[in-house]
Motif scaffolding. Structure first.
Motif, short mmCIF file in Angstrom:
data_model
loop_
_atom_site.label_atom_id
_atom_site.label_comp_id
_atom_site.label_asym_id
_atom_site.label_seq_id
_atom_site.Cartn_x
_atom_site.Cartn_y
_atom_site.Cartn_z
N UNK A 189 0.83 -1.20 0.00
CA UNK A 189 0.00 0.00 0.00
C UNK A 189 0.86 1.25 0.00
N UNK A 190 0.60 2.14 -0.93
CA UNK A 190 1.53 3.24 -1.17
C UNK A 190 1.46 4.34 -0.13
N UNK A 191 0.30 4.59 0.45
CA UNK A 191 0.16 5.71 1.37
C UNK A 191 0.57 5.38 2.80
N UNK A 192 0.32 4.15 3.23
CA UNK A 192 0.57 3.80 4.64
C UNK A 192 1.62 2.70 4.77
N UNK A 193 1.39 1.55 4.12
CA UNK A 193 2.28 0.41 4.35
C UNK A 193 3.71 0.73 3.96
N UNK A 194 3.92 1.30 2.79
CA UNK A 194 5.29 1.58 2.37
C UNK A 194 5.94 2.68 3.21
N UNK A 195 5.13 3.54 3.79
CA UNK A 195 5.68 4.52 4.73
C UNK A 195 6.15 3.81 6.01
N UNK A 242 9.68 2.72 -6.32
CA UNK A 242 9.82 4.17 -6.46
C UNK A 242 9.08 4.91 -5.34
N UNK A 243 7.91 4.40 -4.99
CA UNK A 243 7.17 5.00 -3.87
C UNK A 243 7.94 4.82 -2.57
N UNK A 244 8.49 3.63 -2.36
CA UNK A 244 9.29 3.38 -1.16
C UNK A 244 10.49 4.32 -1.09
N UNK A 286 11.77 11.00 2.57
CA UNK A 286 10.99 11.84 3.48
C UNK A 286 11.38 11.66 4.94
N UNK A 287 11.74 10.42 5.32
CA UNK A 287 12.06 10.15 6.74
C UNK A 287 13.57 10.08 6.98
N UNK A 288 14.38 10.31 5.96
CA UNK A 288 15.83 10.30 6.13
C UNK A 288 16.41 8.91 6.29
N UNK A 289 15.79 7.92 5.66
CA UNK A 289 16.25 6.53 5.75
C UNK A 289 17.03 6.15 4.50
N UNK A 290 18.16 5.50 4.68
CA UNK A 290 18.92 4.98 3.55
C UNK A 290 18.17 3.77 3.00
N UNK A 291 17.64 3.81 1.78
CA UNK A 291 16.87 2.68 1.26
C UNK A 291 17.69 1.42 1.09
#
Length: 259
Positions: free
Chosen positions: A160-166, A189-191, A197-202
């Motif tokens: 889910x792009x709005x909540x789960x991937x966040x 790409x959404x992830x 946005x949260x400053x996390x290294x993917x």
């Protein structure tokens, strides 16, 4: 990073001894990971067929295997208190010698909820509960004595792009989904945006993905798209489990990693 492969031995339509044999055979074949799932009834085939519960199955999986990482794809957050869930996984981690991945998701299979007396509600409510409980799980893992054998990786399942991937961007060590390579690329790409946005290294998040048919073709496409850990799902029948797709996937991994 070398590509990894795993198998989800689905705990349905087979005797428990059949699952044990499948776990042993998969480990002997050379998989990197073995997973169960967290449901109370089969997801396909005979709806009232044989089925087994996840956490007790996971404990047996820990005793039966020696090398592979183990977990569930995925534990349903709704079915257990998050502190208990953390403690159970910590205990299984010690049984396994430090091989547990804590896979978790918001839940979706309404029959499980209805038959076992859980409130199904709606998807937003279940996602809010997952958002609330992920920090509680981490906090409980940090308090337990003894602690997990290693830093216990948390895998979040869902796209889910709005909540789960966040939530993946904030909390996950691994992210698991389904679909073709194009779907993965779109969701990834959404992830990436949520990580920014949260400053996390993917790069801290391992991408895992499920496949069920045409394994080599899908695995090749998914690997090219950036998936690092590909997991085949297999269901049971009256004779046990057919690990043909697992052999195919392991052979593909070895060819890829050999260069």
């Amino acid at each position: 990073m070398p590509v990894r492969v795993g198998v989800q031995v689905q705990p349905q339509h087979a005797d428990f001894d059949g699952m044990r044999r499948a776990w042993r055979e998969a480990e002997e074949l050379g998989v990197d990971s073995i997973f169960t799932w967290d449901h109370f009834y089969p997801l396909y085939g005979e709806p009232d067929g044989k089925h087994f519960e996840a956490l007790t199955t996971l404990a047996s999986l820990a005793e039966t295997t020696e090398r592979v990482e183990i977990g569930a794809l995925v534990i349903c957050n709704s079915y257990r208190n998050p502190e208990l869930l953390a403690d159970a996984h910590r205990t299984v981690d010690h049984i396994s010698g430090g091989r547990v991945i804590l896979g978790i998701g918001a839940g979706w299979f309404e029959r499980d909820y209805d038959e076992y007396g859980y409130e199904f509600g709606d998807a937003p409510a279940r996602l809010r509960a997952l958002r609330r409980d992920l920090p509680r799980i981490r906090e409980r893992l940090a308090k337990l004595n003894p602690p997990p054998v290693r830093h216990m990786p948390i895998l979040i399942g869902g796209s889910g792009e709005k909540v789960t991937l966040k939530l993946v961007a904030r909390h996950a060590d691994l992210w698991h989904g389904f679909g073709d390579a194009e779907t993965f690329q779109k969701k990834n790409e959404v992830l990436l945006a949520h990580c920014a946005d949260v400053g996390r290294d993917p790069a801290e998040i391992e991408r895992t993905w499920g496949v069920h048919a045409d394994v080599s073709k899908h695995a090749e496409d998914l690997h090219a798209a950036g998936v690092q850990h590909i997991i085949a799902g297999i269901g049971g029948d009256g004779t046990g489990y057919d690990l043909g797709v697992v052999r195919e996937l392991v052979a593909w991994r070895d060819r890829v990693n050999a260069g």
